[in-house]
Write an enzyme that holds these catalytic residues in place. Structure first.
Site, mmCIF file in Angstrom:
data_model
loop_
_atom_site.group_PDB
_atom_site.id
_atom_site.type_symbol
_atom_site.label_atom_id
_atom_site.label_comp_id
_atom_site.label_asym_id
_atom_site.label_seq_id
_atom_site.Cartn_x
_atom_site.Cartn_y
_atom_site.Cartn_z
ATOM 1 N N ARG A 37 0.821 -1.206 0.000
ATOM 2 C CA ARG A 37 0.000 0.000 0.000
ATOM 3 C C ARG A 37 0.866 1.272 0.000
ATOM 4 N NH1 ARG A 37 -4.735 -1.964 -0.620
ATOM 5 N NH2 ARG A 37 -5.371 0.121 -1.200
ATOM 6 N N HIS A 67 9.456 -5.496 -6.707
ATOM 7 C CA HIS A 67 8.197 -4.994 -7.273
ATOM 8 C C HIS A 67 7.796 -3.754 -6.480
ATOM 9 C CE1 HIS A 67 4.193 -4.766 -8.851
ATOM 10 N NE2 HIS A 67 4.235 -5.935 -9.446
ATOM 11 N N TYR A 70 1.925 -1.820 -5.646
ATOM 12 C CA TYR A 70 1.031 -1.778 -6.808
ATOM 13 C C TYR A 70 0.020 -0.640 -6.726
ATOM 14 C CZ TYR A 70 -1.575 -4.785 -3.585
ATOM 15 O OH TYR A 70 -2.166 -5.305 -2.473
ATOM 16 N N HIS A 107 3.985 -1.105 -12.178
ATOM 17 C CA HIS A 107 2.787 -1.010 -13.023
ATOM 18 C C HIS A 107 2.728 0.404 -13.595
ATOM 19 C CE1 HIS A 107 0.577 -4.377 -10.571
ATOM 20 N NE2 HIS A 107 1.705 -4.784 -11.103
ATOM 21 N N GLU A 142 5.514 -3.424 -16.446
ATOM 22 C CA GLU A 142 4.774 -4.682 -16.512
ATOM 23 C C GLU A 142 3.625 -4.573 -17.508
ATOM 24 O OE1 GLU A 142 3.745 -6.367 -12.732
ATOM 25 O OE2 GLU A 142 2.505 -7.937 -13.635
ATOM 26 N N ASP A 176 3.556 -10.447 -17.957
ATOM 27 C CA ASP A 176 2.732 -11.228 -17.030
ATOM 28 C C ASP A 176 1.749 -12.054 -17.859
ATOM 29 O OD1 ASP A 176 0.422 -11.881 -15.339
ATOM 30 O OD2 ASP A 176 1.389 -10.649 -13.814
ATOM 31 N N HIS A 179 -1.923 -11.346 -17.288
ATOM 32 C CA HIS A 179 -2.291 -10.030 -17.798
ATOM 33 C C HIS A 179 -2.364 -9.997 -19.324
ATOM 34 C CE1 HIS A 179 -0.505 -7.998 -13.920
ATOM 35 N NE2 HIS A 179 -1.472 -8.855 -13.661
ATOM 36 N N HIS A 211 6.223 -13.006 -15.439
ATOM 37 C CA HIS A 211 5.363 -13.397 -14.324
ATOM 38 C C HIS A 211 4.516 -14.566 -14.801
ATOM 39 C CE1 HIS A 211 5.353 -9.263 -12.072
ATOM 40 N NE2 HIS A 211 6.407 -10.000 -11.784
ATOM 41 N N ASP A 224 -7.712 -9.421 -14.607
ATOM 42 C CA ASP A 224 -6.569 -9.534 -13.704
ATOM 43 C C ASP A 224 -6.884 -10.283 -12.413
ATOM 44 O OD1 ASP A 224 -4.137 -9.360 -12.468
ATOM 45 O OD2 ASP A 224 -4.107 -7.172 -12.306
ATOM 46 N N HIS A 226 -5.468 -13.731 -10.818
ATOM 47 C CA HIS A 226 -4.493 -14.810 -11.023
ATOM 48 C C HIS A 226 -5.059 -16.140 -10.538
ATOM 49 C CE1 HIS A 226 -0.962 -11.701 -10.701
ATOM 50 N NE2 HIS A 226 -1.913 -11.325 -11.521
ATOM 51 N N GLU A 256 3.220 -15.671 -9.274
ATOM 52 C CA GLU A 256 2.416 -14.770 -8.416
ATOM 53 C C GLU A 256 1.034 -15.378 -8.294
ATOM 54 O OE1 GLU A 256 2.602 -11.378 -11.129
ATOM 55 O OE2 GLU A 256 3.715 -10.304 -9.598
HETATM 56 ZN ZN ZN Z 1 -1.978 -9.256 -11.801
HETATM 57 FE FE FE Z 2 2.382 -9.601 -12.403
HETATM 58 FE FE FE Z 3 2.626 -6.673 -10.858
#
Ligand code: ZN
Ligand code: FE
Ligand code: FE
Length: 280
Positions: A37, A67, A70, A107, A142, A176, A179, A211, A224, A226, A256
Protein backbone atom coordinates in the site's frame (compact mmCIF):
# COMPACT_ATOMS: atom_id res chain seq x y z
CA UNK A 1 19.60 -22.85 -16.51
CA UNK A 2 15.96 -22.69 -15.43
CA UNK A 3 15.51 -19.55 -13.33
CA UNK A 4 12.35 -20.04 -11.34
CA UNK A 5 10.96 -18.43 -8.23
CA UNK A 6 7.91 -16.82 -6.73
CA UNK A 7 6.75 -13.80 -4.83
CA UNK A 8 8.03 -13.82 -1.22
CA UNK A 9 7.38 -11.66 1.80
CA UNK A 10 10.20 -9.20 2.50
CA UNK A 11 9.19 -8.68 6.13
CA UNK A 12 12.10 -10.71 7.52
CA UNK A 13 14.74 -9.29 5.24
CA UNK A 14 16.85 -10.34 2.28
CA UNK A 15 18.69 -13.27 3.79
CA UNK A 16 15.40 -14.78 4.92
CA UNK A 17 14.00 -14.52 1.38
CA UNK A 18 17.06 -16.32 -0.01
CA UNK A 19 16.64 -19.07 2.60
CA UNK A 20 12.94 -19.42 1.82
CA UNK A 21 13.63 -19.53 -1.91
CA UNK A 22 16.17 -22.29 -1.42
CA UNK A 23 13.73 -24.31 0.73
CA UNK A 24 11.03 -24.30 -1.93
CA UNK A 25 13.41 -25.15 -4.78
CA UNK A 26 13.62 -21.63 -6.20
CA UNK A 27 16.77 -19.91 -7.45
CA UNK A 28 15.27 -16.43 -7.76
CA UNK A 29 12.41 -14.51 -6.14
CA UNK A 30 10.29 -11.40 -6.26
CA UNK A 31 9.38 -9.18 -3.32
CA UNK A 32 7.65 -5.89 -2.58
CA UNK A 33 10.07 -3.07 -1.82
CA UNK A 34 7.72 -1.96 0.96
CA UNK A 35 4.18 -2.53 2.11
CA UNK A 36 2.18 -2.88 -1.11
CA UNK A 37 0.00 0.00 0.00
CA UNK A 38 3.07 2.21 -0.21
CA UNK A 39 4.12 3.08 3.35
CA UNK A 40 7.66 3.67 4.54
CA UNK A 41 10.25 1.07 3.63
CA UNK A 42 12.21 -0.66 6.35
CA UNK A 43 15.69 0.86 6.65
CA UNK A 44 18.32 -1.13 4.76
CA UNK A 45 20.18 -3.49 7.08
CA UNK A 46 23.69 -3.74 5.67
CA UNK A 47 24.52 -6.86 7.69
CA UNK A 48 21.43 -8.56 6.24
CA UNK A 49 22.46 -7.53 2.73
CA UNK A 50 25.97 -8.92 3.30
CA UNK A 51 24.54 -12.26 4.49
CA UNK A 52 22.12 -12.27 1.59
CA UNK A 53 24.95 -11.87 -0.91
CA UNK A 54 26.85 -14.70 0.71
CA UNK A 55 23.99 -17.22 0.73
CA UNK A 56 22.83 -16.14 -2.73
CA UNK A 57 26.12 -17.24 -4.15
CA UNK A 58 25.87 -20.52 -2.35
CA UNK A 59 22.27 -21.13 -3.51
CA UNK A 60 22.83 -20.00 -7.09
CA UNK A 61 20.59 -16.94 -6.85
CA UNK A 62 21.94 -14.52 -9.44
CA UNK A 63 18.98 -12.28 -10.15
CA UNK A 64 16.11 -10.93 -8.05
CA UNK A 65 13.10 -8.83 -8.92
CA UNK A 66 11.80 -6.05 -6.72
CA UNK A 67 8.20 -4.99 -7.27
CA UNK A 68 7.09 -1.46 -6.49
CA UNK A 69 3.91 -1.06 -4.43
CA UNK A 70 1.03 -1.78 -6.81
CA UNK A 71 -0.92 1.18 -5.47
CA UNK A 72 1.55 3.71 -6.88
CA UNK A 73 0.11 5.64 -9.78
CA UNK A 74 2.58 7.69 -11.80
CA UNK A 75 -0.22 8.93 -14.07
CA UNK A 76 -2.91 9.89 -11.58
CA UNK A 77 -4.92 13.05 -12.27
CA UNK A 78 -3.86 14.29 -8.83
CA UNK A 79 -0.41 15.92 -8.65
CA UNK A 80 0.19 14.79 -5.04
CA UNK A 81 -0.41 11.14 -6.00
CA UNK A 82 1.99 11.46 -8.93
CA UNK A 83 4.60 13.11 -6.70
CA UNK A 84 4.22 10.39 -4.10
CA UNK A 85 4.80 7.74 -6.78
CA UNK A 86 7.93 9.52 -7.99
CA UNK A 87 9.33 9.94 -4.46
CA UNK A 88 8.68 6.29 -3.65
CA UNK A 89 10.26 5.02 -6.86
CA UNK A 90 13.29 7.22 -6.40
CA UNK A 91 13.77 5.92 -2.88
CA UNK A 92 13.26 2.32 -4.07
CA UNK A 93 15.88 2.75 -6.77
CA UNK A 94 18.38 4.15 -4.30
CA UNK A 95 17.79 1.12 -2.07
CA UNK A 96 18.16 -1.22 -5.03
CA UNK A 97 21.80 -0.17 -5.36
CA UNK A 98 22.57 -2.14 -2.19
CA UNK A 99 21.83 -5.20 -4.35
CA UNK A 100 23.18 -3.96 -7.69
CA UNK A 101 22.39 -5.28 -11.18
CA UNK A 102 18.91 -6.52 -10.44
CA UNK A 103 15.40 -5.74 -11.69
CA UNK A 104 12.73 -3.31 -10.47
CA UNK A 105 9.22 -3.81 -11.80
CA UNK A 106 6.32 -1.38 -11.69
CA UNK A 107 2.79 -1.01 -13.02
CA UNK A 108 2.58 1.87 -15.50
CA UNK A 109 -0.57 3.10 -13.76
CA UNK A 110 -4.16 4.11 -14.47
CA UNK A 111 -4.98 7.31 -16.29
CA UNK A 112 -8.33 7.54 -14.45
CA UNK A 113 -10.21 9.17 -17.29
CA UNK A 114 -7.65 11.73 -18.46
CA UNK A 115 -6.90 9.59 -21.47
CA UNK A 116 -4.06 7.31 -22.47
CA UNK A 117 -1.98 10.03 -24.12
CA UNK A 118 -1.76 12.28 -21.07
CA UNK A 119 -1.26 9.23 -18.85
CA UNK A 120 1.68 8.12 -20.95
CA UNK A 121 3.19 11.61 -20.77
CA UNK A 122 3.02 11.52 -16.96
CA UNK A 123 4.67 8.08 -16.84
CA UNK A 124 7.46 9.33 -19.09
CA UNK A 125 7.97 12.39 -16.87
CA UNK A 126 8.13 10.17 -13.79
CA UNK A 127 10.72 7.88 -15.36
CA UNK A 128 12.79 10.81 -16.57
CA UNK A 129 12.78 12.10 -12.98
CA UNK A 130 13.67 8.87 -11.18
CA UNK A 131 16.15 7.22 -13.55
CA UNK A 132 19.80 7.94 -12.90
CA UNK A 133 22.58 7.35 -15.38
CA UNK A 134 24.69 5.69 -12.68
CA UNK A 135 22.08 3.19 -11.53
CA UNK A 136 22.75 -0.50 -12.16
CA UNK A 137 19.10 -1.52 -11.86
CA UNK A 138 16.95 -2.21 -14.88
CA UNK A 139 13.44 -0.80 -14.49
CA UNK A 140 10.68 -2.94 -15.95
CA UNK A 141 7.26 -1.88 -17.14
CA UNK A 142 4.77 -4.68 -16.51
CA UNK A 143 2.30 -5.68 -19.21
CA UNK A 144 -1.16 -5.09 -17.75
CA UNK A 145 -4.60 -6.70 -18.12
CA UNK A 146 -6.30 -3.44 -19.05
CA UNK A 147 -8.58 -3.36 -16.03
CA UNK A 148 -10.35 0.00 -15.71
CA UNK A 149 -8.13 2.70 -17.18
CA UNK A 150 -4.85 0.80 -16.80
CA UNK A 151 -2.10 1.78 -19.21
CA UNK A 152 0.20 -0.91 -20.57
CA UNK A 153 -2.23 -3.56 -21.77
CA UNK A 154 -1.09 -2.92 -25.36
CA UNK A 155 2.53 -3.39 -26.38
CA UNK A 156 2.22 -0.13 -28.33
CA UNK A 157 1.57 1.83 -25.13
CA UNK A 158 4.65 0.39 -23.48
CA UNK A 159 6.66 1.24 -26.60
CA UNK A 160 5.41 4.83 -26.45
CA UNK A 161 6.54 5.11 -22.83
CA UNK A 162 10.01 3.76 -23.57
CA UNK A 163 10.28 6.05 -26.59
CA UNK A 164 9.87 9.05 -24.30
CA UNK A 165 12.43 7.95 -21.71
CA UNK A 166 15.87 9.52 -21.96
CA UNK A 167 17.79 6.66 -20.33
CA UNK A 168 16.27 3.89 -22.47
CA UNK A 169 19.14 1.56 -21.66
CA UNK A 170 17.81 1.36 -18.08
CA UNK A 171 14.37 0.17 -19.27
CA UNK A 172 12.92 -3.28 -19.84
CA UNK A 173 9.61 -5.12 -19.80
CA UNK A 174 8.13 -7.79 -17.54
CA UNK A 175 5.51 -9.92 -19.28
CA UNK A 176 2.73 -11.23 -17.03
CA UNK A 177 1.04 -14.27 -18.59
CA UNK A 178 -2.31 -13.69 -16.85
CA UNK A 179 -2.29 -10.03 -17.80
CA UNK A 180 -1.41 -10.48 -21.48
CA UNK A 181 -4.09 -13.13 -21.91
CA UNK A 182 -6.66 -10.98 -20.10
CA UNK A 183 -5.53 -8.12 -22.35
CA UNK A 184 -6.47 -10.20 -25.39
CA UNK A 185 -3.14 -11.62 -26.61
CA UNK A 186 -3.70 -15.27 -27.52
CA UNK A 187 -0.77 -16.95 -25.83
CA UNK A 188 -2.83 -20.16 -25.55
CA UNK A 189 -3.04 -20.87 -29.29
CA UNK A 190 -0.49 -18.50 -30.77
CA UNK A 191 2.42 -17.89 -28.43
CA UNK A 192 4.78 -17.49 -31.40
CA UNK A 193 2.52 -14.87 -32.94
CA UNK A 194 2.31 -12.90 -29.69
CA UNK A 195 6.07 -12.99 -29.25
CA UNK A 196 6.49 -11.85 -32.85
CA UNK A 197 4.27 -8.86 -32.11
CA UNK A 198 6.25 -8.19 -28.96
CA UNK A 199 9.45 -8.34 -30.95
CA UNK A 200 8.18 -6.04 -33.69
CA UNK A 201 6.77 -3.44 -31.31
CA UNK A 202 9.12 -3.62 -28.34
CA UNK A 203 12.01 -5.88 -29.25
CA UNK A 204 12.47 -9.16 -27.38
CA UNK A 205 15.79 -7.81 -26.11
CA UNK A 206 13.70 -5.57 -23.79
CA UNK A 207 11.99 -8.57 -22.20
CA UNK A 208 13.75 -9.22 -18.89
CA UNK A 209 11.32 -11.23 -16.76
CA UNK A 210 8.13 -13.28 -16.92
CA UNK A 211 5.36 -13.40 -14.32
CA UNK A 212 3.91 -16.90 -14.54
CA UNK A 213 0.26 -16.83 -13.57
CA UNK A 214 -2.73 -18.74 -14.80
CA UNK A 215 -5.91 -16.67 -15.19
CA UNK A 216 -9.37 -17.11 -13.70
CA UNK A 217 -10.86 -15.39 -16.73
CA UNK A 218 -11.03 -15.92 -20.49
CA UNK A 219 -8.67 -14.12 -22.90
CA UNK A 220 -9.65 -10.51 -23.45
CA UNK A 221 -11.61 -10.25 -20.19
CA UNK A 222 -9.49 -7.35 -18.77
CA UNK A 223 -10.00 -8.72 -15.26
CA UNK A 224 -6.57 -9.53 -13.70
CA UNK A 225 -7.43 -12.41 -11.38
CA UNK A 226 -4.49 -14.81 -11.02
CA UNK A 227 -5.04 -18.55 -10.80
CA UNK A 228 -2.79 -21.46 -9.85
CA UNK A 229 -0.68 -22.92 -12.67
CA UNK A 230 -2.77 -25.32 -14.76
CA UNK A 231 -6.01 -24.52 -12.94
CA UNK A 232 -7.08 -21.54 -15.00
CA UNK A 233 -7.97 -20.63 -18.56
CA UNK A 234 -4.35 -20.77 -19.78
CA UNK A 235 -3.83 -24.40 -18.83
CA UNK A 236 -0.73 -26.44 -18.19
CA UNK A 237 0.24 -26.87 -21.86
CA UNK A 238 0.52 -23.11 -22.26
CA UNK A 239 3.02 -22.95 -19.41
CA UNK A 240 4.98 -25.84 -20.84
CA UNK A 241 5.30 -23.91 -24.10
CA UNK A 242 6.21 -20.66 -22.36
CA UNK A 243 9.00 -21.96 -20.13
CA UNK A 244 10.50 -23.98 -22.97
CA UNK A 245 10.19 -21.36 -25.68
CA UNK A 246 13.65 -20.79 -27.17
CA UNK A 247 13.22 -17.01 -26.86
CA UNK A 248 12.01 -17.17 -23.26
CA UNK A 249 13.67 -20.11 -21.58
CA UNK A 250 16.72 -18.24 -20.29
CA UNK A 251 14.63 -15.50 -18.63
CA UNK A 252 13.78 -15.52 -14.92
CA UNK A 253 10.21 -16.73 -14.20
CA UNK A 254 8.23 -15.58 -11.15
CA UNK A 255 5.04 -17.14 -9.81
CA UNK A 256 2.42 -14.77 -8.42
CA UNK A 257 -0.24 -17.42 -8.07
CA UNK A 258 -2.63 -17.63 -5.11
CA UNK A 259 -0.44 -19.87 -2.94
CA UNK A 260 1.33 -20.24 0.35
CA UNK A 261 4.92 -21.48 0.36
CA UNK A 262 3.98 -25.18 0.05
CA UNK A 263 1.82 -24.40 -2.96
CA UNK A 264 4.67 -22.49 -4.57
CA UNK A 265 7.04 -25.41 -3.86
CA UNK A 266 4.64 -27.75 -5.68
CA UNK A 267 4.31 -25.43 -8.67
CA UNK A 268 8.08 -24.95 -8.89
CA UNK A 269 8.53 -28.71 -8.81
CA UNK A 270 5.90 -29.18 -11.52
CA UNK A 271 7.51 -26.55 -13.74
CA UNK A 272 10.99 -28.00 -13.23
CA UNK A 273 9.70 -31.38 -14.42
CA UNK A 274 8.30 -29.74 -17.55
CA UNK A 275 11.42 -27.69 -18.31
CA UNK A 276 13.50 -29.27 -21.03
CA UNK A 277 17.18 -29.01 -20.32
CA UNK A 278 18.53 -31.11 -23.18
CA UNK A 279 18.35 -30.35 -26.86
CA UNK A 280 16.20 -33.01 -28.50
ZN1 ZN B 1 -1.98 -9.26 -11.80
FE1 FE C 1 2.38 -9.60 -12.40
FE1 FE D 1 2.63 -6.67 -10.86
Amino acid sequence: MFKIGCHLSASKGYQNMAEEAMKIGANTFQFFTRNPRGGNAKPIDEADIAEFKKVSQEYGIDIILAHSPYTLNCCSAKPDIREFAIRTMKDDLERMEYTPYNLYNFHPGSHVGQGVELGIQYIIEALNTVLDKNQTTTVLLETMAGKGSEIGSRFEEIRQIIDGVNLKEKMGVCLDTCHVSDAGYDIIHDLDGVLEQFDTILGLNRLKAIHLNDSMNPPGSHKDRHQKIGEGTLGIETFKKIINHPQLKELPFFLETPNELEGYAREIDLLKKMYQTKET
